[in-house]
Design a protein around this motif. Structure first.
Motif, PDB file in Angstrom:
ATOM      1  N   ALA A 133       0.841  -1.211   0.000  1.00 46.70           N
ATOM      2  CA  ALA A 133       0.000   0.000   0.000  1.00 46.70           C
ATOM      3  C   ALA A 133       0.871   1.254   0.000  1.00 46.70           C
ATOM      4  CB  ALA A 133      -0.929  -0.003   1.209  1.00 46.70           C
ATOM      5  N   TRP A 134       1.965   1.214   0.739  1.00 51.89           N
ATOM      6  CA  TRP A 134       2.878   2.364   0.826  1.00 51.89           C
ATOM      7  C   TRP A 134       3.472   2.672  -0.552  1.00 51.89           C
ATOM      8  CZ3 TRP A 134       8.334   3.501   1.030  1.00 51.89           C
ATOM      9  CH2 TRP A 134       8.658   4.649   1.752  1.00 51.89           C
ATOM     10  N   LEU A 135       3.913   1.628  -1.242  1.00 54.86           N
ATOM     11  CA  LEU A 135       4.508   1.801  -2.571  1.00 54.86           C
ATOM     12  C   LEU A 135       3.468   2.253  -3.598  1.00 54.86           C
ATOM     13  CD1 LEU A 135       6.757  -1.388  -2.574  1.00 54.86           C
ATOM     14  CD2 LEU A 135       7.593   0.968  -2.622  1.00 54.86           C
ATOM     15  N   PHE A 136       2.269   1.710  -3.496  1.00 55.73           N
ATOM     16  CA  PHE A 136       1.208   2.100  -4.435  1.00 55.73           C
ATOM     17  C   PHE A 136       0.882   3.581  -4.291  1.00 55.73           C
ATOM     18  CE2 PHE A 136       0.746  -2.113  -5.778  1.00 55.73           C
ATOM     19  CZ  PHE A 136      -0.216  -2.216  -6.763  1.00 55.73           C
ATOM     20  N   ARG A 137       0.906   4.045  -3.046  1.00 57.60           N
ATOM     21  CA  ARG A 137       0.607   5.462  -2.839  1.00 57.60           C
ATOM     22  C   ARG A 137       1.697   6.343  -3.453  1.00 57.60           C
ATOM     23  NH1 ARG A 137      -2.020   8.560   2.179  1.00 57.60           N
ATOM     24  NH2 ARG A 137      -1.412  10.634   1.609  1.00 57.60           N
ATOM     25  N   ILE A 138       2.936   5.938  -3.294  1.00 56.24           N
ATOM     26  CA  ILE A 138       4.044   6.698  -3.883  1.00 56.24           C
ATOM     27  C   ILE A 138       3.910   6.719  -5.404  1.00 56.24           C
ATOM     28  CG2 ILE A 138       6.552   6.686  -4.272  1.00 56.24           C
ATOM     29  CD1 ILE A 138       6.874   5.625  -1.417  1.00 56.24           C
ATOM     30  N   LEU A 139       3.594   5.563  -5.980  1.00 53.99           N
ATOM     31  CA  LEU A 139       3.460   5.481  -7.438  1.00 53.99           C
ATOM     32  C   LEU A 139       2.294   6.338  -7.931  1.00 53.99           C
ATOM     33  CD1 LEU A 139       4.198   2.630  -9.746  1.00 53.99           C
ATOM     34  CD2 LEU A 139       1.967   3.654  -9.999  1.00 53.99           C
ATOM     35  N   LYS A 140       1.185   6.284  -7.197  1.00 56.10           N
ATOM     36  CA  LYS A 140       0.018   7.082  -7.594  1.00 56.10           C
ATOM     37  C   LYS A 140       0.357   8.572  -7.560  1.00 56.10           C
ATOM     38  CE  LYS A 140      -2.636   8.747  -4.955  1.00 56.10           C
ATOM     39  NZ  LYS A 140      -2.883  10.096  -4.379  1.00 56.10           N
ATOM     40  N   ASN A 141       1.081   9.012  -6.528  1.00 61.12           N
ATOM     41  CA  ASN A 141       1.484  10.423  -6.443  1.00 61.12           C
ATOM     42  C   ASN A 141       2.447  10.793  -7.572  1.00 61.12           C
ATOM     43  OD1 ASN A 141      -0.083  10.901  -4.226  1.00 61.12           O
ATOM     44  ND2 ASN A 141       1.559  10.684  -2.740  1.00 61.12           N
ATOM     45  N   ALA A 142       3.350   9.869  -7.899  1.00 52.89           N
ATOM     46  CA  ALA A 142       4.288  10.121  -9.003  1.00 52.89           C
ATOM     47  C   ALA A 142       3.525  10.265 -10.315  1.00 52.89           C
ATOM     48  CB  ALA A 142       5.305   8.986  -9.104  1.00 52.89           C
ATOM     49  N   PHE A 143       2.494   9.445 -10.477  1.00 54.33           N
ATOM     50  CA  PHE A 143       1.666   9.518 -11.688  1.00 54.33           C
ATOM     51  C   PHE A 143       0.982  10.876 -11.788  1.00 54.33           C
ATOM     52  CE2 PHE A 143      -2.719   9.021 -13.359  1.00 54.33           C
ATOM     53  CZ  PHE A 143      -2.406   8.818 -14.695  1.00 54.33           C
ATOM     54  N   ILE A 144       0.423  11.344 -10.673  1.00 59.33           N
ATOM     55  CA  ILE A 144      -0.267  12.644 -10.686  1.00 59.33           C
ATOM     56  C   ILE A 144       0.726  13.759 -10.995  1.00 59.33           C
ATOM     57  CG2 ILE A 144      -1.535  14.329  -9.289  1.00 59.33           C
ATOM     58  CD1 ILE A 144      -2.688  11.965  -7.715  1.00 59.33           C
ATOM     59  N   ASN A 145       1.889  13.725 -10.353  1.00 57.63           N
ATOM     60  CA  ASN A 145       2.900  14.755 -10.608  1.00 57.63           C
ATOM     61  C   ASN A 145       3.333  14.755 -12.065  1.00 57.63           C
ATOM     62  OD1 ASN A 145       2.991  15.858  -8.091  1.00 57.63           O
ATOM     63  ND2 ASN A 145       4.688  14.605  -7.376  1.00 57.63           N
ATOM     64  N   ASP A 146       3.531  13.556 -12.592  1.00 56.16           N
ATOM     65  CA  ASP A 146       3.965  13.409 -13.974  1.00 56.16           C
ATOM     66  C   ASP A 146       2.908  13.970 -14.920  1.00 56.16           C
ATOM     67  OD1 ASP A 146       5.876  12.505 -15.805  1.00 56.16           O
ATOM     68  OD2 ASP A 146       4.653  10.755 -16.273  1.00 56.16           O
TER      69      ASP A 146
END
Lengths: 75, 197
Positions: free
Chosen positions: B68-81
């Motif tokens: 869950a921790w990694l998924f949240r980081i990836l989701k935030n990276a996607f939004i930033n990107d």
């Protein structure tokens, strides 16, 4: 409204989001009514259908290696 | 002495990375692929997520929910990107992951779909196409719940929306998916008779 409530409960049951007590109550209701049983079966089979047919991919070893190299990870 | 302490710390961090983070890479890649619908972008997103995870590894509680921790980081990276591509200046603050385990999420940001025009041109399995044609907010909850098996609470923290919103998005996205897949699913023996009720 009864139907909407039932769908909501069945959905939460399949998502493992009901309390144990609510789960027991729902299963009692379902056993007493063939229509409810059919609804549960349809919802469950749709989930399984989607999950089984969605494309799953595997990461290439090169990507793992690249990440490790960039972070200088020790194995 | 300081060098030895640093080295011990690095070995401990690398152990967490290898044992708790890397086993999640296939699931993360699949999530990234369904968000971007591009192998190249998915690779970049996964790399970026792992780089950030390592940088903030001290904020991760060993033995808790790494996925869950990694998924949240990836989701935030996607939004930033995505925001970068659409030239919006606001960014997700990665420091928010510090509070991942104890926070109460009360607000959420909505973001528009990414690369919708590409989905129409894509060839492949109908279910994958149908999922990828959902608006990204709805696609995300389906992927997290029905494909990755996260609980409502975990999804709420990953995408930073209240649990009630997770539930309503799931309900709407499943209905959208059923509508899109009606004919295709019937071929495979599934039929939805809800409309008769």
């Amino acid at each position: 409204q009864d139907y909407k409530d039932l769908i909501k409960k069945v959905t939460m049951y399949l998502d493992n989001a009901l309390t144990k007590e609510a789960e027991r109550e729902l299963l009692r209701e379902i056993k007493s009514n063939p229509n409810y049983m059919e609804l549960l079966h349809k919802e469950k089979s749709f989930r399984e259908f989607v999950k089984s047919r969605v494309q799953r991919r595997t990461v290439s070893p090169a990507l793992v290696q690249s990440i490790k190299e960039r972070i200088k990870i020790t194995s | 002495m300081v060098l030895m302490a640093d080295n011990t710390k690095k070995i401990a961090k690398d152990k967490v990375f290898n044992e708790e983070f890397l086993p999640q890479i296939d699931a993360l890649y699949n999530f990234a692929y369904h968000l971007t619908y591009s192998e190249e972008d998915a690779n970049d997103l996964v790399q970026e997520a792992y780089m950030k995870a390592y940088r903030f590894i001290d904020n991760y509680e060993v033995g808790t929910n790494a996925k869950a921790w990694l998924f949240r980081i990836l989701k935030n990276a996607f939004i930033n990107d995505y925001r970068k591509k659409t030239k919006q200046p606001t960014k997700v603050d990665y420091e928010e992951i510090v509070n991942y385990h104890n926070e109460e999420d009360t607000n959420f940001s909505s973001y528009d779909d990414l690369r919708t025009e590409m989905f129409d041109k894509m060839m492949g399995d109908e279910v994958t196409i149908a999922i990828n044609s959902l608006p990204v907010d709805f696609r995300t909850v389906i992927l997290l719940c029905d494909i990755e098996g996260f609980t409502y609470e975990e999804i709420s923290k990953i995408i930073n929306v209240p649990i009630g919103t997770v539930r309503s998005r799931l309900f709407r996205s499943r209905n959208m998916l059923k509508e899109k897949l009606k004919e295709y699913a019937a071929e495979y023996g599934y039929s939805d008779k809800r409309s008769k009720e």
